[in-house]
Structure formats: structure tokens, C-alpha cells
Design a protein around this motif. Sequence first.
Motif, mmCIF file in Angstrom:
data_model
loop_
_atom_site.group_PDB
_atom_site.id
_atom_site.type_symbol
_atom_site.label_atom_id
_atom_site.label_comp_id
_atom_site.label_asym_id
_atom_site.label_seq_id
_atom_site.Cartn_x
_atom_site.Cartn_y
_atom_site.Cartn_z
ATOM 1 N N LYS A 1 -5.660 -12.313 -5.573
ATOM 2 C CA LYS A 1 -5.388 -12.022 -4.113
ATOM 3 C C LYS A 1 -4.173 -12.938 -3.771
ATOM 4 O O LYS A 1 -4.421 -14.145 -4.317
ATOM 5 N N PRO A 2 -3.334 -12.612 -3.093
ATOM 6 C CA PRO A 2 -2.125 -13.615 -2.972
ATOM 7 C C PRO A 2 -2.756 -14.718 -1.832
ATOM 8 O O PRO A 2 -3.726 -14.365 -0.806
ATOM 9 N N ILE A 3 -2.401 -16.042 -1.911
ATOM 10 C CA ILE A 3 -2.828 -16.801 -1.042
ATOM 11 C C ILE A 3 -2.294 -16.532 0.437
ATOM 12 O O ILE A 3 -3.205 -16.807 1.373
ATOM 13 N N PHE A 4 -1.148 -16.089 0.480
ATOM 14 C CA PHE A 4 -0.487 -15.774 1.860
ATOM 15 C C PHE A 4 -0.593 -14.340 2.178
ATOM 16 O O PHE A 4 -0.184 -13.610 1.328
ATOM 17 N N SER A 5 -1.020 -13.894 3.104
ATOM 18 C CA SER A 5 -0.991 -12.385 3.515
ATOM 19 C C SER A 5 0.342 -12.141 4.081
ATOM 20 O O SER A 5 1.332 -13.127 4.356
ATOM 21 N N TYR A 6 0.621 -10.932 4.132
ATOM 22 C CA TYR A 6 2.216 -10.595 4.856
ATOM 23 C C TYR A 6 2.320 -11.240 6.130
ATOM 24 O O TYR A 6 1.589 -11.054 7.146
ATOM 25 N N ILE A 7 3.454 -11.767 6.257
ATOM 26 C CA ILE A 7 4.143 -12.321 7.475
ATOM 27 C C ILE A 7 5.280 -11.601 7.984
ATOM 28 O O ILE A 7 6.281 -11.562 7.241
ATOM 29 N N ASN A 8 5.295 -11.190 9.127
ATOM 30 C CA ASN A 8 6.317 -10.485 9.725
ATOM 31 C C ASN A 8 7.398 -11.615 10.372
ATOM 32 O O ASN A 8 6.866 -11.934 11.536
ATOM 33 N N PHE A 9 8.378 -12.241 9.760
ATOM 34 C CA PHE A 9 9.062 -13.158 10.334
ATOM 35 C C PHE A 9 9.855 -12.886 11.558
ATOM 36 O O PHE A 9 10.089 -13.662 12.599
ATOM 37 N N ALA A 10 10.046 -11.614 11.728
ATOM 38 C CA ALA A 10 10.788 -11.324 12.851
ATOM 39 C C ALA A 10 9.894 -11.430 14.132
ATOM 40 O O ALA A 10 10.192 -11.860 15.037
ATOM 41 N N GLU A 11 8.721 -11.229 14.109
ATOM 42 C CA GLU A 11 7.763 -11.336 15.157
ATOM 43 C C GLU A 11 7.495 -12.831 15.372
ATOM 44 O O GLU A 11 7.169 -13.248 16.621
ATOM 45 N N GLN A 12 7.659 -13.514 14.380
ATOM 46 C CA GLN A 12 7.601 -15.007 14.645
ATOM 47 C C GLN A 12 8.755 -16.090 14.827
ATOM 48 O O GLN A 12 8.614 -17.052 14.946
ATOM 49 N N ALA A 13 9.787 -15.228 14.877
ATOM 50 C CA ALA A 13 11.218 -15.957 15.289
ATOM 51 C C ALA A 13 11.229 -17.003 16.444
ATOM 52 O O ALA A 13 11.591 -17.839 16.077
ATOM 53 N N LYS A 14 10.660 -16.866 17.335
ATOM 54 C CA LYS A 14 10.731 -17.677 18.490
ATOM 55 C C LYS A 14 9.937 -18.955 18.238
ATOM 56 O O LYS A 14 10.388 -20.008 18.443
ATOM 57 N N ALA A 15 8.870 -18.920 17.607
ATOM 58 C CA ALA A 15 7.910 -19.888 17.023
ATOM 59 C C ALA A 15 8.707 -20.854 16.196
ATOM 60 O O ALA A 15 8.417 -22.037 16.059
ATOM 61 N N ILE A 16 9.231 -20.095 15.146
ATOM 62 C CA ILE A 16 10.025 -20.826 13.985
ATOM 63 C C ILE A 16 11.077 -21.609 14.456
ATOM 64 O O ILE A 16 11.375 -22.491 14.573
#
Length: 66
Positions: free
Chosen positions: A4-19
Motif C-alpha cells: 500500500k502507498p504510504i501516502f493516500s491521495y491528496i487533492n492539493f487544490a483543496e489544501q491550497a490555502k493551508a499550503i
Amino acid sequence: MKKKPIFSYINFAEQAKAIERILQAGVQEALWTHKQLGNPIVISKDGKVVIVPPEEIVISPEFLRS
């Protein structure tokens, strides 16, 4: 057996403000460190290289509050 991948799928667009907030905090910390140590920074202004002395480095008030 498939790993299994260590990181699950991340939608960077949804996290744009936090990033963006995290990156801005990193820049402010670097500026603060340069100012505290008395080191100038180098920026680009109107296509030219400009050296900003530590006494002219501006730190965001939001960063200073945290």
C-alpha cells in the motif's frame, strides 16, 4: 503481495490555502532570521538585483503575533 502507498491521495487544490499559509510562514521566518542576525537579503525589483539591508527588512505583523 502489493504494498500500500504510504501516502493516500491528496487533492492539493483543496489544501491550497493551508499550503499557502505554511509557505508564507516559512518566508517570514527566513526574513525574521536574516533581520535578527543582521544579514541583508537579495530581491529582484524592476528586473534588477537589489540588496536590502537588515534594518529595511519588513516582517508581516501577523507573523510577529504568533
